[in-house]
Motif scaffolding. Sequence first.
Motif: not given
Length: 312
Positions: A176-186
């Motif tokens: 879930x944390x990885x998904x949040x980081x990906x959203x920010x980076x996209x």
Amino acid sequence: MTPASRFNHRYLVLAVATFCCFLWGSAYPIIKIGYEWLNLAADDTASQILFAGYRFLGSGALLLIFAGLMGKSLWRFSGREWASLAMLGLLQTTLQYVFFYIGLAHASGVKAAIMNATGTFFSVLLAHFIYRDDRLSQTRVLGCVIGFVGVVLVNIGKPGSGVDAQVSMLGEGFIAIAALVLSLSLIYGKHLSRTIDPTVMTAHQLTLGGVVLLLLGEGLGGSVAITTVASGALLLYLMALSAAAFALWSFLLKYNPVGQVIPFQFLIPIFGAGLSALLLQESIMEWKNLAALVLVCSGIWLVTRPSPSQRR
């Protein structure tokens, strides 16, 4: 743009986005197979990070070669642009995949695929605060609630056991944390793509992020030995997967609104769960897994469907 060209454009976005999601979905079982073939234990974090470093450094190198053959400028950036590329690489590649690889080692492929769908909801919430024309509505809030109910459902163990019995911070929590980081980076990458070619941007962020992962894995004492043709082919597939999916997705975000591209991410848990069940012999036919998939996809549909004014 004529009606015919808009029609063709929508189908092109559909085809490209679906292909990207298939590639990302296939990563779940392929990475877990790689752990088995390379004898990487679930608690061998250093080797997992090193494995990720090889993958993304190779992905970046493939894209740099491709961009060079296409005649694109690869190195002419200002100091500020290099700093932005480094920040994107640290976010989208290094930080995200540290959490992702560790999480995937402690969670099943099916559950990880569904947990990663939380990234869509994170993107919707972030867009509310970043873009004035992409605000939350009651329908979107309802969609987020339904989607997260699905995420909770897939983590419920046997009747009466409670959610805590099946939840691991190192597993589902890190996914879930990885998904949040990906959203920010996209979203950050969409901003950078206004001035930097998406292919070149993706190549550099993968390369820079991969180098950091490689150094981190080596520094922690990780070890990855590619001793067979099969394991080498698997690593090469993961390199090509990342290079193609991230480059194509960056193009989609550059030329389309976030709200028209992000909805396709609901296909990632579908592909991920299905391919995990097929390749890893994991159970997907349990009622809670099927119900969770339905709820997650229903929630994303509610979050991303156009308003009546947009449909008109």
